[in-house]
Write a protein that holds these residues in place. Structure first.
Motif, mmCIF file in Angstrom:
data_model
loop_
_atom_site.group_PDB
_atom_site.id
_atom_site.type_symbol
_atom_site.label_atom_id
_atom_site.label_comp_id
_atom_site.label_asym_id
_atom_site.label_seq_id
_atom_site.Cartn_x
_atom_site.Cartn_y
_atom_site.Cartn_z
ATOM 1 N N ALA A 59 0.313 8.728 0.514
ATOM 2 C CA ALA A 59 1.094 7.221 0.948
ATOM 3 C C ALA A 59 0.650 7.079 1.777
ATOM 4 N N ALA A 60 -0.006 8.060 3.146
ATOM 5 C CA ALA A 60 -0.129 8.028 4.550
ATOM 6 C C ALA A 60 -1.231 6.877 4.221
ATOM 7 N N SER A 88 0.977 -1.254 -0.061
ATOM 8 C CA SER A 88 -0.066 -0.141 0.136
ATOM 9 C C SER A 88 0.949 1.025 0.016
ATOM 10 N N LEU A 89 1.748 1.271 0.730
ATOM 11 C CA LEU A 89 3.196 2.002 0.299
ATOM 12 C C LEU A 89 3.648 2.390 -0.757
ATOM 13 N N VAL A 148 -2.081 3.976 2.851
ATOM 14 C CA VAL A 148 -1.137 2.380 3.963
ATOM 15 C C VAL A 148 -3.139 2.145 4.995
#
Length: 286
Positions: free
Chosen positions: A243-244, A182-183, A247
């Protein structure tokens, strides 16, 4: 507010989703969406994205949701499908007019519900919220296991005196794996979305990649990750925030899947559920 032409078109879109299957319809959403992205990137209009990809032909709230409801009906009410949660099988195989009629009716419902959500300006991805709403309706109308599934150890722990504890969260190894990919997806998609200012770019790529899942490969759904990352990147201009959220989206979807799609007999879409929850947070606070 409602157009008869659009209602009839939504009926047709729902029938299409039932006829070819929910996931195949969604895969075409991705491929046609990439065409729409290319048109926008070339300076053209957003007609393909707005009216086709997220409209009455391939809109997930219409075609995908219609296929989901039709599968639930075919399996649980007509015994024409092995599982009401089967979103891969084209329902042409049932040769039953009632099955595709249910798809058409839920196509109309998808159009109406999404229009109502949009008309009151709900601060979330209304298409995703409509997919979730439609899935819940289909479960209560056609299913027998309730919203959160009917947990049973039958077939897993024979003759057990107590049920093993139901797990809603993956183990640490799986969580680490999901968080890492996911990151990675969040970083690259956030960068590209910030560069192009097309927030559905990653979503369309992810939807198209599900063709490998349709072929039988162990391909994860990632459109919730890439779309939420795109929303966050557009809202903040910061790829690290994108990106956070990617995740968070990946992990939340795993929890949602275990909550709504375990021990059940219809499909409530975990990616759509994740998208509407996190887009609400992004739209409200960012």
């Amino acid at each position: 507010m409602f157009s008869m032409e659009l209602i009839l078109a939504a009926f047709g879109g729902g029938i299409l989703g039932a006829l070819i299957g929910a996931l195949p319809a969604f895969i075409f959403t991705g491929f046609v969406g990439l065409i729409g992205v290319a048109v926008i990137a070339s300076g053209g209009p957003a007609t393909i994205l707005g009216d086709v990809v997220f409209g009455t032909l391939l809109g997930p709230h219409i075609a995908f949701a219609g296929g989901v409801a039709a599968a639930a009906y075919a399996a649980n009410k007509k015994n024409l499908l092995a599982s009401g949660g089967d979103i891969l099988t084209p329902l042409k195989k049932t040769n039953d007019a009632g099955v595709i009629l249910v798809g058409g009716i839920f196509g109309i419902l998808g159009y109406v519900i999404n229009s109502l959500y949009a008309s009151i300006a709900l601060p979330t991805d209304t298409v995703a919220l409509t997919v979730f709403t439609s899935g819940v309706l289909a479960r209560f109308i056609f299913g027998q296991t309730g919203l959160f599934g009917k947990y049973s150890a039958q077939g897993e722990v024979a003759a057990a005196t107590e049920l093993p504890k139901r797990s809603f969260v993956p183990d640490a190894k799986s969580l680490t794996f999901v968080a890492l990919y996911s990151l990675g997806l969040g970083l690259v998609v956030s960068y590209l979305v910030d560069l192009t200012q097309i927030n559905v770019l990653g979503f369309c790529i992810s939807a198209a990649l599900l063709i490998f899942a349709q072929m039988g490969f162990d391909m994860p759904a990632t459109h919730h990750i890439t779309l939420v990352a795109g929303y966050a990147a557009i809202a903040t201009g910061n790829i690290f925030i994108g990106a956070a959220f990617a995740v968070i989206s990946g992990i939340l979807c795993e929890i949602v899947a275990r909550t709504f799609n375990s021990y059940c007999d219809t499909h409530i879409d975990p990616p759509a559920t994740t998208i509407f929850i996190l887009s609400f947070i992004i739209f409200i606070f960012m």
